[in-house]
Scaffold this motif. Structure first.
Motif, PDB file in Angstrom:
ATOM      1  N   GLU A  97       0.774  -1.276  -0.100  1.00 33.87           N
ATOM      2  CA  GLU A  97      -0.111  -0.171   0.011  1.00 33.87           C
ATOM      3  C   GLU A  97       0.840   1.226   0.043  1.00 33.87           C
ATOM      4  OE1 GLU A  97      -2.781  -0.306   3.172  1.00 33.87           O
ATOM      5  OE2 GLU A  97      -3.814  -2.264   2.726  1.00 33.87           O
ATOM      6  N   VAL A  98       2.058   1.157   0.758  1.00 33.75           N
ATOM      7  CA  VAL A  98       2.835   2.451   0.881  1.00 33.75           C
ATOM      8  C   VAL A  98       3.548   2.884  -0.318  1.00 33.75           C
ATOM      9  CG1 VAL A  98       5.066   3.233   1.690  1.00 33.75           C
ATOM     10  CG2 VAL A  98       3.398   2.321   3.548  1.00 33.75           C
ATOM     11  N   ILE A  99       3.838   1.425  -1.127  1.00 33.85           N
ATOM     12  CA  ILE A  99       4.594   1.649  -2.437  1.00 33.85           C
ATOM     13  C   ILE A  99       3.563   2.370  -3.366  1.00 33.85           C
ATOM     14  CG2 ILE A  99       5.786   0.512  -4.141  1.00 33.85           C
ATOM     15  CD1 ILE A  99       7.553   1.159  -1.741  1.00 33.85           C
ATOM     16  N   SER A 100       2.320   1.766  -3.428  1.00 30.06           N
ATOM     17  CA  SER A 100       1.442   2.127  -4.450  1.00 30.06           C
ATOM     18  C   SER A 100       1.220   3.807  -4.252  1.00 30.06           C
ATOM     19  CB  SER A 100       0.241   1.279  -4.242  1.00 30.06           C
ATOM     20  OG  SER A 100      -0.890   1.842  -5.031  1.00 30.06           O
ATOM     21  N   ILE A 101       1.154   4.186  -2.958  1.00 32.25           N
ATOM     22  CA  ILE A 101       1.001   5.364  -2.806  1.00 32.25           C
ATOM     23  C   ILE A 101       2.128   6.190  -3.239  1.00 32.25           C
ATOM     24  CG2 ILE A 101       0.652   7.521  -0.986  1.00 32.25           C
ATOM     25  CD1 ILE A 101      -0.829   5.226   1.070  1.00 32.25           C
ATOM     26  N   ILE A 102       3.323   5.926  -2.926  1.00 35.34           N
ATOM     27  CA  ILE A 102       4.566   6.918  -3.319  1.00 35.34           C
ATOM     28  C   ILE A 102       4.587   6.480  -4.984  1.00 35.34           C
ATOM     29  CG2 ILE A 102       6.977   6.897  -3.594  1.00 35.34           C
ATOM     30  CD1 ILE A 102       6.991   5.399  -0.850  1.00 35.34           C
ATOM     31  N   ARG A 103       4.319   5.828  -5.573  1.00 27.86           N
ATOM     32  CA  ARG A 103       4.142   5.669  -6.964  1.00 27.86           C
ATOM     33  C   ARG A 103       3.249   6.397  -7.713  1.00 27.86           C
ATOM     34  NH1 ARG A 103       4.051   0.636  -7.798  1.00 27.86           N
ATOM     35  NH2 ARG A 103       6.520   0.503  -7.829  1.00 27.86           N
ATOM     36  N   ASN A 104       2.097   6.228  -7.152  1.00 24.94           N
ATOM     37  CA  ASN A 104       0.931   7.212  -7.709  1.00 24.94           C
ATOM     38  C   ASN A 104       1.007   8.665  -7.460  1.00 24.94           C
ATOM     39  OD1 ASN A 104      -0.199   4.765  -8.513  1.00 24.94           O
ATOM     40  ND2 ASN A 104      -1.450   4.266  -6.923  1.00 24.94           N
ATOM     41  N   VAL A 105       1.203   8.999  -6.099  1.00 24.97           N
ATOM     42  CA  VAL A 105       1.400  10.582  -6.040  1.00 24.97           C
ATOM     43  C   VAL A 105       2.824  11.068  -6.580  1.00 24.97           C
ATOM     44  CG1 VAL A 105       1.808  12.108  -4.133  1.00 24.97           C
ATOM     45  CG2 VAL A 105       0.181  10.243  -3.500  1.00 24.97           C
ATOM     46  N   SER A 106       3.547  10.527  -6.597  1.00 24.78           N
ATOM     47  CA  SER A 106       4.686  11.063  -7.716  1.00 24.78           C
ATOM     48  C   SER A 106       4.455  11.295  -9.016  1.00 24.78           C
ATOM     49  CB  SER A 106       6.195  10.002  -7.323  1.00 24.78           C
ATOM     50  OG  SER A 106       6.484   9.962  -5.890  1.00 24.78           O
ATOM     51  N   LYS A 107       3.629  10.335  -9.401  1.00 22.14           N
ATOM     52  CA  LYS A 107       3.338  10.452 -10.779  1.00 22.14           C
ATOM     53  C   LYS A 107       2.393  11.459 -11.043  1.00 22.14           C
ATOM     54  CE  LYS A 107       4.246   5.793 -12.477  1.00 22.14           C
ATOM     55  NZ  LYS A 107       3.678   4.496 -13.151  1.00 22.14           N
ATOM     56  N   LEU A 109       2.352  14.380  -9.261  1.00 18.54           N
ATOM     57  CA  LEU A 109       3.015  15.672  -8.585  1.00 18.54           C
ATOM     58  C   LEU A 109       4.181  15.959  -9.414  1.00 18.54           C
ATOM     59  CD1 LEU A 109       2.898  15.570  -4.769  1.00 18.54           C
ATOM     60  CD2 LEU A 109       1.287  16.643  -6.451  1.00 18.54           C
ATOM     61  N   LEU A 110       5.090  15.177 -10.027  1.00 18.05           N
ATOM     62  CA  LEU A 110       6.426  15.193 -10.776  1.00 18.05           C
ATOM     63  C   LEU A 110       6.102  15.139 -12.402  1.00 18.05           C
ATOM     64  CD1 LEU A 110       8.762  13.192  -8.614  1.00 18.05           C
ATOM     65  CD2 LEU A 110       8.059  15.479  -8.350  1.00 18.05           C
ATOM     66  N   SER A 111       6.972  15.688 -13.085  1.00 21.32           N
ATOM     67  CA  SER A 111       7.013  15.627 -14.442  1.00 21.32           C
ATOM     68  C   SER A 111       7.376  14.285 -14.992  1.00 21.32           C
ATOM     69  CB  SER A 111       7.974  16.725 -15.095  1.00 21.32           C
ATOM     70  OG  SER A 111       9.260  16.212 -14.760  1.00 21.32           O
ATOM     71  N   LYS A 112       6.922  14.218 -16.288  1.00 21.06           N
ATOM     72  CA  LYS A 112       7.546  12.725 -16.803  1.00 21.06           C
ATOM     73  C   LYS A 112       8.788  12.600 -16.768  1.00 21.06           C
ATOM     74  CE  LYS A 112       3.178  12.094 -19.567  1.00 21.06           C
ATOM     75  NZ  LYS A 112       2.522  11.963 -20.740  1.00 21.06           N
ATOM     76  N   LYS A 113       9.488  13.597 -16.980  1.00 15.28           N
ATOM     77  CA  LYS A 113      11.129  13.666 -17.108  1.00 15.28           C
ATOM     78  C   LYS A 113      11.779  13.025 -15.973  1.00 15.28           C
ATOM     79  CE  LYS A 113      11.845  17.277 -20.654  1.00 15.28           C
ATOM     80  NZ  LYS A 113      12.334  18.410 -21.062  1.00 15.28           N
ATOM     81  N   GLU A 114      11.009  13.434 -14.910  1.00 11.25           N
ATOM     82  CA  GLU A 114      11.193  12.860 -13.418  1.00 11.25           C
ATOM     83  C   GLU A 114      10.927  11.591 -13.307  1.00 11.25           C
ATOM     84  OE1 GLU A 114      11.570  17.668 -11.675  1.00 11.25           O
ATOM     85  OE2 GLU A 114       9.759  16.166 -11.395  1.00 11.25           O
TER      86      GLU A 114
END
Length: 266
Positions: A97-107, A109-114
């Motif tokens: 669950e934690v890993i899923s949140i990090i991945r989804n929120v990062s996508k 909030l961050l740019s595709k280049k990141e």
């Protein structure tokens, strides 16, 4: 090996940073949780660390006071990778669950280049209950603490001479996890407040312990060294004195109540 407490407070603490820490094994770092914001970068700097040297990171659970600082670390790492100033890879561990949140929120909030570096050079690694990993030359076993609030993992790390360090996250040690805690050389355990002030802070309603509770548990399980964290911050200036005074009535081992940025030899 030593431990540096980047923060020692509970979720609502403002006089100290939220609980998170770094285990330093001869210059190889294992960072656990990130507190609630970008103050994590400042705390690392004030502790004498470079944020980009945190290559092995573990998040216990999804609560904001543990997770949000890691989102800032993800941003810093991905931006640095994009700019060519970050060498090598990094690993972030947590339950699914934690890993899923990090991945989804990062996508979000961050740019595709990141975000192209997620699961590429910044490896988001889900771990299961009882799973063993080699981290900085130490065997680490992750375990589900069986929280009734939200899914949360702790870990048990092998030290030298067959000894071990156990982290129970930010809730009382569940009986099902006592096999990890029993006879630990070091136990990292939450203590929301003094038992003498339980009526003031209502720790049990929040699924937390008092100093007395944590110390009695450590004494019963044969723990040699007990480190208390995730506390209230009303008594921040004399917290150490008050907690040690209460705790030593119930625990005969070595008791530690660290301040933010304090380093302790393990």
């Amino acid at each position: 090996m030593n431990i540096t407490m980047l923060g020692t407070g509970n979720a609502m603490a403002t006089e100290c940073y939220n609980t998170c820490f770094v285990l330093n094994n001869n210059g190889n770092y294992f960072m656990v949780d990130g507190g609630g914001g970008n103050t994590i970068i400042k705390q690392l700097n004030h502790a004498g660390f470079r944020w980009m040297d945190m290559r092995e990171i573990f998040i216990t659970h999804r609560h904001s006071d543990h997770l949000f600082g890691i989102l800032w670390m993800v941003r810093m790492i991905c931006q640095s990778m994009k700019n060519g100033t970050y060498k090598g890879d990094a690993n972030i561990y947590g339950h699914d669950e934690v890993i899923s949140i990090i991945r989804n929120v990062s996508k979000e909030l961050l740019s595709k280049k990141e975000t192209i570096f997620l699961d590429n050079r910044l490896h988001l690694i889900p771990v299961c209950d009882g799973e063993k990993r080699q981290i900085n030359g130490r065997k680490v076993t992750f375990f589900n603490i069986q929280s009734s609030k939200t899914k949360q993992f702790g870990f048990c790390m092998e030290l030298n001479n067959g000894e071990k360090l156990t982290c129970c996250g930010d809730e009382p040690c569940n009986p099902c996890c006592e096999r990890y805690v029993k006879n630990s050389k070091w136990l990292l355990h939450e203590a929301f407040c003094l038992y003498a002030e339980a009526a003031v802070f209502s720790p049990y309603e929040k699924h937390h312990s008092t100093v007395k509770d944590a110390c009695e548990r450590a004494e019963r399980l044969g723990v040699k060294n007990l480190l208390l964290y995730h506390t209230e911050d009303t008594h921040i200036r004399n917290r150490k004195t008050l907690y040690l005074e209460e705790g030593r009535q119930y625990y005969s081992g070595n008791l530690y109540v660290p301040d933010d940025l304090e380093t302790i030899e393990l």
